[in-house]
Design a protein around this motif. Structure first.
Motif, PDB file in Angstrom:
ATOM      1  N   PRO A  99      53.717  38.742  13.543  1.00  0.00           N
ATOM      2  CA  PRO A  99      53.504  37.982  14.774  1.00  0.00           C
ATOM      3  C   PRO A  99      52.075  38.127  15.276  1.00  0.00           C
ATOM      4  CG  PRO A  99      54.730  39.993  15.219  1.00  0.00           C
ATOM      5  CD  PRO A  99      54.620  39.873  13.729  1.00  0.00           C
ATOM      6  N   ALA A 100      51.604  37.102  15.968  1.00  0.00           N
ATOM      7  CA  ALA A 100      50.273  37.164  16.559  1.00  0.00           C
ATOM      8  C   ALA A 100      50.253  38.240  17.639  1.00  0.00           C
ATOM      9  CB  ALA A 100      49.911  35.814  17.150  1.00  0.00           C
ATOM     10  N   LYS A 101      49.093  38.845  17.835  1.00  0.00           N
ATOM     11  CA  LYS A 101      48.981  39.901  18.835  1.00  0.00           C
ATOM     12  C   LYS A 101      49.121  39.321  20.236  1.00  0.00           C
ATOM     13  CE  LYS A 101      46.309  44.040  19.891  1.00  0.00           C
ATOM     14  NZ  LYS A 101      45.129  44.850  19.513  1.00  0.00           N
ATOM     15  N   LEU A 102      49.927  39.947  21.032  1.00  0.00           N
ATOM     16  CA  LEU A 102      50.187  39.513  22.401  1.00  0.00           C
ATOM     17  C   LEU A 102      49.230  40.204  23.361  1.00  0.00           C
ATOM     18  CD1 LEU A 102      54.040  39.961  22.053  1.00  0.00           C
ATOM     19  CD2 LEU A 102      52.859  37.766  22.106  1.00  0.00           C
ATOM     20  N   LYS A 103      49.161  39.686  24.571  1.00  0.00           N
ATOM     21  CA  LYS A 103      48.317  40.284  25.601  1.00  0.00           C
ATOM     22  C   LYS A 103      49.178  40.517  26.836  1.00  0.00           C
ATOM     23  CE  LYS A 103      44.126  38.730  26.031  1.00  0.00           C
ATOM     24  NZ  LYS A 103      42.940  37.883  26.380  1.00  0.00           N
ATOM     25  N   LEU A 104      49.285  41.782  27.278  1.00  0.00           N
ATOM     26  CA  LEU A 104      50.119  42.135  28.422  1.00  0.00           C
ATOM     27  C   LEU A 104      49.247  42.534  29.599  1.00  0.00           C
ATOM     28  CD1 LEU A 104      52.992  42.729  29.589  1.00  0.00           C
ATOM     29  CD2 LEU A 104      52.659  45.095  28.813  1.00  0.00           C
ATOM     30  N   TYR A 105      49.390  41.791  30.682  1.00  0.00           N
ATOM     31  CA  TYR A 105      48.723  42.131  31.941  1.00  0.00           C
ATOM     32  C   TYR A 105      49.667  43.055  32.697  1.00  0.00           C
ATOM     33  CZ  TYR A 105      45.541  38.342  30.801  1.00  0.00           C
ATOM     34  OH  TYR A 105      44.611  37.539  30.165  1.00  0.00           O
TER      35      TYR A 105
ATOM     36  N   PRO B  18      44.717  45.884  32.082  1.00  0.00           N
ATOM     37  CA  PRO B  18      45.105  46.469  33.366  1.00  0.00           C
ATOM     38  C   PRO B  18      44.796  45.547  34.550  1.00  0.00           C
ATOM     39  CG  PRO B  18      43.094  47.492  32.561  1.00  0.00           C
ATOM     40  CD  PRO B  18      43.567  46.586  31.474  1.00  0.00           C
ATOM     41  N   VAL B  19      45.731  45.529  35.492  1.00  0.00           N
ATOM     42  CA  VAL B  19      45.559  44.803  36.750  1.00  0.00           C
ATOM     43  C   VAL B  19      45.826  45.809  37.862  1.00  0.00           C
ATOM     44  CG1 VAL B  19      46.316  42.877  38.191  1.00  0.00           C
ATOM     45  CG2 VAL B  19      46.366  42.655  35.692  1.00  0.00           C
ATOM     46  N   ASN B  20      44.784  46.223  38.568  1.00  0.00           N
ATOM     47  CA  ASN B  20      44.921  47.265  39.589  1.00  0.00           C
ATOM     48  C   ASN B  20      45.458  46.662  40.882  1.00  0.00           C
ATOM     49  OD1 ASN B  20      44.454  49.248  41.632  1.00  0.00           O
ATOM     50  ND2 ASN B  20      43.016  50.262  40.243  1.00  0.00           N
ATOM     51  N   LEU B  21      46.725  46.927  41.153  1.00  0.00           N
ATOM     52  CA  LEU B  21      47.359  46.359  42.341  1.00  0.00           C
ATOM     53  C   LEU B  21      46.798  46.950  43.622  1.00  0.00           C
ATOM     54  CD1 LEU B  21      51.116  46.230  41.228  1.00  0.00           C
ATOM     55  CD2 LEU B  21      49.282  44.576  40.812  1.00  0.00           C
ATOM     56  N   LEU B  22      46.412  48.213  43.587  1.00  0.00           N
ATOM     57  CA  LEU B  22      45.886  48.848  44.794  1.00  0.00           C
ATOM     58  C   LEU B  22      44.529  48.269  45.188  1.00  0.00           C
ATOM     59  CD1 LEU B  22      46.858  52.596  44.267  1.00  0.00           C
ATOM     60  CD2 LEU B  22      48.070  50.817  45.541  1.00  0.00           C
ATOM     61  N   LYS B  23      43.787  47.797  44.197  1.00  0.00           N
ATOM     62  CA  LYS B  23      42.484  47.179  44.473  1.00  0.00           C
ATOM     63  C   LYS B  23      42.598  45.672  44.710  1.00  0.00           C
ATOM     64  CE  LYS B  23      39.671  50.520  41.904  1.00  0.00           C
ATOM     65  NZ  LYS B  23      38.712  50.711  40.778  1.00  0.00           N
ATOM     66  N   GLY B  24      43.812  45.144  44.614  1.00  0.00           N
ATOM     67  CA  GLY B  24      44.015  43.725  44.870  1.00  0.00           C
ATOM     68  C   GLY B  24      43.609  42.803  43.743  1.00  0.00           C
TER      69      GLY B  24
ATOM     70  N   GLN C  55      45.336  41.559  41.536  1.00  0.00           N
ATOM     71  CA  GLN C  55      46.341  40.526  41.296  1.00  0.00           C
ATOM     72  C   GLN C  55      46.046  39.251  42.070  1.00  0.00           C
ATOM     73  OE1 GLN C  55      46.622  43.258  43.031  1.00  0.00           O
ATOM     74  NE2 GLN C  55      48.284  43.260  44.513  1.00  0.00           N
ATOM     75  N   PHE C  56      45.141  39.340  43.055  1.00  0.00           N
ATOM     76  CA  PHE C  56      44.776  38.163  43.851  1.00  0.00           C
ATOM     77  C   PHE C  56      43.498  37.488  43.362  1.00  0.00           C
ATOM     78  CE2 PHE C  56      47.127  40.982  46.822  1.00  0.00           C
ATOM     79  CZ  PHE C  56      48.212  40.162  47.054  1.00  0.00           C
ATOM     80  N   SER C  57      42.942  37.985  42.283  1.00  0.00           N
ATOM     81  CA  SER C  57      41.724  37.382  41.745  1.00  0.00           C
ATOM     82  C   SER C  57      42.014  35.964  41.271  1.00  0.00           C
ATOM     83  CB  SER C  57      41.179  38.215  40.582  1.00  0.00           C
ATOM     84  OG  SER C  57      42.049  38.130  39.463  1.00  0.00           O
ATOM     85  N   ALA C  58      40.967  35.167  41.203  1.00  0.00           N
ATOM     86  CA  ALA C  58      41.139  33.784  40.755  1.00  0.00           C
ATOM     87  C   ALA C  58      41.674  33.740  39.333  1.00  0.00           C
ATOM     88  CB  ALA C  58      39.799  33.056  40.849  1.00  0.00           C
ATOM     89  N   GLU C  59      41.194  34.654  38.492  1.00  0.00           N
ATOM     90  CA  GLU C  59      41.628  34.682  37.095  1.00  0.00           C
ATOM     91  C   GLU C  59      43.113  34.968  36.981  1.00  0.00           C
ATOM     92  OE1 GLU C  59      40.824  37.189  32.942  1.00  0.00           O
ATOM     93  OE2 GLU C  59      39.728  37.691  34.770  1.00  0.00           O
ATOM     94  N   PHE C  60      43.588  36.024  37.710  1.00  0.00           N
ATOM     95  CA  PHE C  60      45.002  36.375  37.579  1.00  0.00           C
ATOM     96  C   PHE C  60      45.893  35.362  38.294  1.00  0.00           C
ATOM     97  CE2 PHE C  60      48.950  38.685  38.413  1.00  0.00           C
ATOM     98  CZ  PHE C  60      49.242  39.122  37.126  1.00  0.00           C
ATOM     99  N   SER C  61      45.413  34.761  39.372  1.00  0.00           N
ATOM    100  CA  SER C  61      46.202  33.755  40.088  1.00  0.00           C
ATOM    101  C   SER C  61      46.564  32.580  39.185  1.00  0.00           C
ATOM    102  CB  SER C  61      45.438  33.254  41.312  1.00  0.00           C
ATOM    103  OG  SER C  61      45.262  34.297  42.256  1.00  0.00           O
ATOM    104  N   LYS C  62      45.709  32.274  38.217  1.00  0.00           N
ATOM    105  CA  LYS C  62      46.016  31.207  37.275  1.00  0.00           C
ATOM    106  C   LYS C  62      47.151  31.622  36.340  1.00  0.00           C
ATOM    107  CE  LYS C  62      41.298  29.357  37.211  1.00  0.00           C
ATOM    108  NZ  LYS C  62      40.078  29.164  36.374  1.00  0.00           N
TER     109      LYS C  62
ATOM    110  N   PRO D 141      50.804  32.712  39.867  1.00  0.00           N
ATOM    111  CA  PRO D 141      50.448  32.367  41.245  1.00  0.00           C
ATOM    112  C   PRO D 141      51.196  33.158  42.310  1.00  0.00           C
ATOM    113  CG  PRO D 141      51.682  30.584  40.197  1.00  0.00           C
ATOM    114  CD  PRO D 141      51.352  31.565  39.127  1.00  0.00           C
ATOM    115  N   ILE D 142      52.254  33.888  41.929  1.00  0.00           N
ATOM    116  CA  ILE D 142      52.926  34.733  42.929  1.00  0.00           C
ATOM    117  C   ILE D 142      52.334  36.141  42.947  1.00  0.00           C
ATOM    118  CG2 ILE D 142      54.835  35.689  41.560  1.00  0.00           C
ATOM    119  CD1 ILE D 142      56.666  34.923  43.985  1.00  0.00           C
ATOM    120  N   HIS D 143      51.371  36.393  42.057  1.00  0.00           N
ATOM    121  CA  HIS D 143      50.556  37.614  42.084  1.00  0.00           C
ATOM    122  C   HIS D 143      51.325  38.896  41.768  1.00  0.00           C
ATOM    123  CE1 HIS D 143      48.546  34.782  45.045  1.00  0.00           C
ATOM    124  NE2 HIS D 143      47.733  34.799  43.989  1.00  0.00           N
ATOM    125  N   TYR D 144      52.293  38.805  40.892  1.00  0.00           N
ATOM    126  CA  TYR D 144      52.999  39.989  40.431  1.00  0.00           C
ATOM    127  C   TYR D 144      52.627  40.270  38.975  1.00  0.00           C
ATOM    128  CZ  TYR D 144      56.288  39.650  44.415  1.00  0.00           C
ATOM    129  OH  TYR D 144      56.854  39.606  45.662  1.00  0.00           O
TER     130      TYR D 144
END
Length: 232
Positions: free
Chosen positions: A18-24, A50-56, A58-65, A68-71
């Motif tokens: 399988p192709a390599k996956l990417k986990l946020y 890594p997505v640092n929830l304490l630093k916010g 998850q609200f970056s423009a990149e991750f919002s795409k 969009p619910i930022h989890y």
């Protein structure tokens, strides 16, 4: 490559790697923890982002795409991106059914797996996530979040003890690791390590916790073993 025998008792030969996956992911997220366990069980290689929830982050423009619910988690499979741990797990199960199946072929056992997973994902975990605890701490009082979490974990664990009675073996619904275990392991871990829940009330779940602690796929997925975990 021959996959390990899984919950359904089946193993198979992958036609192509399988192709390599990417986990946020965030190291302490129990929802991300679930997906890490499943990826390990299925032997799927993935890149950890890594997505640092304490630093916010998850609200970056990149991750919002991506979500969009930022989890977290979010999983990228080539150009396809999927968020929500339950959806991700079902996607992986259907795409890689012969890489350690997570769902039993027996209809009753399968139903119990869905029920146990839903108790965790609907009636426990959402009530202990970062957003809820922050809201309670700010609106009610700084000492309230822990008692809130303990109440809802105890309520859910009491139900799980009844649901799993007569079904549990070494693992939640027998002697093979199934979907319920993927949900239970992070939740029990959080109860023990973060929220000081008295597990003596829950003999079935305590026994499962011991089994998970001895299983490499679970150990490798532990929060403290992730690249974004803080130094001890």
């Amino acid at each position: 490559m021959t996959a390990a025998t899984g919950c359904g008792g089946a193993s198979g030969v992958a036609s192509a790697p399988p192709a390599k996956l990417k986990l946020y992911s965030y190291w302490r997220s129990s929802c991300s923890f679930r997906v890490r366990i499943a990826l390990n069980l299925k032997g799927l290689e993935y890149e950890y982002v890594p997505v640092n929830l304490l630093k916010g982050e998850q609200f970056s423009a990149e991750f919002s795409k991506l979500n969009p619910i930022h989890y977290v988690p979010a999983l990228a499979d080539g150009d396809f991106v999927l968020a929500d741990s339950f959806a991700i797990l079902m996607y992986l199960e259907e795409k890689y059914p012969h890489h350690h199946p997570l769902l039993p072929s027996d209809l009753v056992k399968r139903a119990i797996n869905y029920q146990a997973a839903n108790i965790v994902s609907s009636s426990i975990q959402p009530l202990q996530n970062l957003y809820v605890l922050k809201f309670i701490g700010e609106k009610v009082g700084p000492s309230e979040p822990l008692s809130w979490v303990q109440y809802h974990i105890d309520r859910g664990f009491s139900a799980l003890e009844k649901v799993l009675a007569g079904h549990a073996g070494k693992y939640a619904t027998g002697d093979e690791i199934c979907l319920a275990d993927v949900f239970l392991a992070p939740q029990i871990y959080a109860a023990v390590k973060r929220f000081n829940v008295d597990m003596s009330q829950y003999p079935i779940l305590s026994k499962l916790h011991e089994a998970y602690s001895e299983t490499p796929a679970f150990q490798d997925a532990l929060p403290e073993n992730q690249p974004d975990a803080p130094e001890p």
